[in-house]
Scaffold this motif. Structure first.
Motif, PDB file in Angstrom:
ATOM      1  N   HIS A 128     121.885  67.443  -4.377  1.00  0.00           N
ATOM      2  CA  HIS A 128     123.001  66.825  -4.921  1.00  0.00           C
ATOM      3  C   HIS A 128     124.403  67.172  -5.036  1.00  0.00           C
ATOM      4  CE1 HIS A 128     125.380  62.837  -5.482  1.00  0.00           C
ATOM      5  NE2 HIS A 128     125.865  63.747  -6.981  1.00  0.00           N
ATOM      6  N   LEU A 129     124.653  67.970  -5.905  1.00  0.00           N
ATOM      7  CA  LEU A 129     125.649  68.838  -6.259  1.00  0.00           C
ATOM      8  C   LEU A 129     126.271  69.255  -4.782  1.00  0.00           C
ATOM      9  CD1 LEU A 129     125.601  69.701  -9.725  1.00  0.00           C
ATOM     10  CD2 LEU A 129     127.087  68.285  -8.518  1.00  0.00           C
ATOM     11  N   ASP A 149     132.860  67.664  -4.193  1.00  0.00           N
ATOM     12  CA  ASP A 149     134.040  66.692  -4.267  1.00  0.00           C
ATOM     13  C   ASP A 149     133.418  66.544  -6.676  1.00  0.00           C
ATOM     14  OD1 ASP A 149     132.693  64.991  -3.827  1.00  0.00           O
ATOM     15  OD2 ASP A 149     133.654  63.241  -3.907  1.00  0.00           O
ATOM     16  N   SER A 150     132.667  66.968  -6.323  1.00  0.00           N
ATOM     17  CA  SER A 150     132.367  66.779  -7.739  1.00  0.00           C
ATOM     18  C   SER A 150     132.525  68.221  -8.265  1.00  0.00           C
ATOM     19  CB  SER A 150     130.208  66.926  -7.911  1.00  0.00           C
ATOM     20  OG  SER A 150     130.381  68.871  -7.933  1.00  0.00           O
ATOM     21  N   TYR A 173     129.821  77.557 -12.289  1.00  0.00           N
ATOM     22  CA  TYR A 173     131.402  77.276 -12.257  1.00  0.00           C
ATOM     23  C   TYR A 173     131.673  76.032 -12.457  1.00  0.00           C
ATOM     24  CZ  TYR A 173     129.152  82.444 -12.825  1.00  0.00           C
ATOM     25  OH  TYR A 173     128.881  83.275 -13.579  1.00  0.00           O
ATOM     26  N   TRP A 174     132.410  75.055 -13.577  1.00  0.00           N
ATOM     27  CA  TRP A 174     133.185  74.189 -12.566  1.00  0.00           C
ATOM     28  C   TRP A 174     134.297  74.207 -12.314  1.00  0.00           C
ATOM     29  CZ3 TRP A 174     130.092  69.125 -12.047  1.00  0.00           C
ATOM     30  CH2 TRP A 174     128.780  69.037 -11.624  1.00  0.00           C
ATOM     31  N   GLU A 175     135.071  73.241 -12.049  1.00  0.00           N
ATOM     32  CA  GLU A 175     136.683  73.191 -12.457  1.00  0.00           C
ATOM     33  C   GLU A 175     137.379  73.005 -13.732  1.00  0.00           C
ATOM     34  OE1 GLU A 175     138.228  70.814  -8.689  1.00  0.00           O
ATOM     35  OE2 GLU A 175     136.790  71.475  -7.504  1.00  0.00           O
ATOM     36  N   SER A 176     136.330  71.298 -13.876  1.00  0.00           N
ATOM     37  CA  SER A 176     136.830  71.742 -15.628  1.00  0.00           C
ATOM     38  C   SER A 176     135.496  70.988 -15.937  1.00  0.00           C
ATOM     39  CB  SER A 176     138.206  70.433 -15.206  1.00  0.00           C
ATOM     40  OG  SER A 176     137.396  68.800 -14.722  1.00  0.00           O
ATOM     41  N   PRO A 177     135.815  70.705 -17.659  1.00  0.00           N
ATOM     42  CA  PRO A 177     134.930  70.181 -18.519  1.00  0.00           C
ATOM     43  C   PRO A 177     134.437  68.260 -17.482  1.00  0.00           C
ATOM     44  CG  PRO A 177     136.111  71.138 -19.495  1.00  0.00           C
ATOM     45  CD  PRO A 177     137.245  71.039 -18.116  1.00  0.00           C
ATOM     46  N   GLU A 178     135.752  67.930 -17.144  1.00  0.00           N
ATOM     47  CA  GLU A 178     136.020  66.303 -16.883  1.00  0.00           C
ATOM     48  C   GLU A 178     134.941  66.278 -15.591  1.00  0.00           C
ATOM     49  OE1 GLU A 178     139.160  68.172 -17.741  1.00  0.00           O
ATOM     50  OE2 GLU A 178     139.330  67.660 -18.789  1.00  0.00           O
ATOM     51  N   ALA A 222     127.516  64.444 -15.098  1.00  0.00           N
ATOM     52  CA  ALA A 222     126.693  63.269 -15.736  1.00  0.00           C
ATOM     53  C   ALA A 222     126.846  62.388 -16.550  1.00  0.00           C
ATOM     54  CB  ALA A 222     127.158  64.023 -17.208  1.00  0.00           C
ATOM     55  N   ALA A 223     127.774  61.643 -16.456  1.00  0.00           N
ATOM     56  CA  ALA A 223     127.834  60.460 -17.090  1.00  0.00           C
ATOM     57  C   ALA A 223     127.609  59.131 -15.278  1.00  0.00           C
ATOM     58  CB  ALA A 223     128.702  60.161 -17.964  1.00  0.00           C
ATOM     59  N   ASP A 224     127.573  60.246 -13.780  1.00  0.00           N
ATOM     60  CA  ASP A 224     128.078  59.001 -12.527  1.00  0.00           C
ATOM     61  C   ASP A 224     126.420  58.568 -12.753  1.00  0.00           C
ATOM     62  OD1 ASP A 224     128.178  57.632 -10.171  1.00  0.00           O
ATOM     63  OD2 ASP A 224     128.757  60.243  -9.590  1.00  0.00           O
ATOM     64  N   LYS A 225     126.394  56.969 -12.855  1.00  0.00           N
ATOM     65  CA  LYS A 225     125.083  56.431 -12.553  1.00  0.00           C
ATOM     66  C   LYS A 225     124.374  56.544 -11.102  1.00  0.00           C
ATOM     67  CE  LYS A 225     127.628  51.852 -12.064  1.00  0.00           C
ATOM     68  NZ  LYS A 225     127.793  51.428 -10.513  1.00  0.00           N
TER      69      LYS A 225
END
Length: 168
Positions: free
Chosen positions: A50-51, A56-57, A75-80, A86-89
């Motif tokens: 999926h990622l 844009d994830s 590795y991610w762009e940001s913690p946000e 993680a919270a996206d339904k």
């Protein structure tokens, strides 16, 4: 498929102020519970697929190792970005997580863990020698070591930067 090996020394040009490093894994505590272990492990494959199809994830890249303890380094762009996924339904995370918590958590059959680090560019030092694209250089930009980035001390605290930093 053979990966291209890059002879010589390379580092990463992260092109940003910081990187979010996320380690996640599972441990097969009771190997005879193979069906349960496989179900937990396969959910990570679905998430990574999926990622990969949703740039844009905020996922920059990842590496994974399999064994009794399986580890995914990402590795991610940001913690946000990470928290949003993680919270996206609509992402394939919440469902498997809820299923794990209801059916597996506390049984001792499979252990899961994660660690998250927000690392400023000035705190990053990487070098690759005779390696294929790997790790942070694969997730961002793979550049040759050159004057001024030859030693660990030179790379640490003065992030290699050829790419513009967002917002600068």
């Amino acid at each position: 498929m053979a990966q291209e090996i890059f002879p010589g020394r390379f580092t990463a040009d992260i092109g940003r102020e910081s990187v979010t490093v996320f380690l996640i894994g599972m441990r097969a505590n009771r190997w005879w519970k193979a069906r349960r272990i496989t179900r937990v492990a396969s959910s990570m494959t679905v998430m990574m697929r999926h990622l990969a199809t949703h740039p844009d994830s905020g996922l920059l890249g990842s590496e994974q190792w399999f064994g009794r303890t399986t580890i995914l380094l990402s590795y991610w762009e940001s913690p946000e970005h990470l928290r949003r996924f993680a919270a996206d339904k609509d992402s394939p995370h919440l469902g498997p997580w809820r299923t794990f918590m209801k059916q597996v958590a506390g049984s001792g059959d499979v252990g899961v863990w994660h660690e998250t680090y927000q690392v400023p560019a000035s705190g990053i030092e990487v070098v690759y020698n005779g390696m294929p694209l790997f790790g942070l250089a694969k997730a961002t930009s793979h550049v040759p070591v050159r004057p001024g980035s030859n030693t660990a001390k030179q790379r640490m605290g003065s992030a290699v930067r050829t790419a513009p930093v967002p917002g600068a």
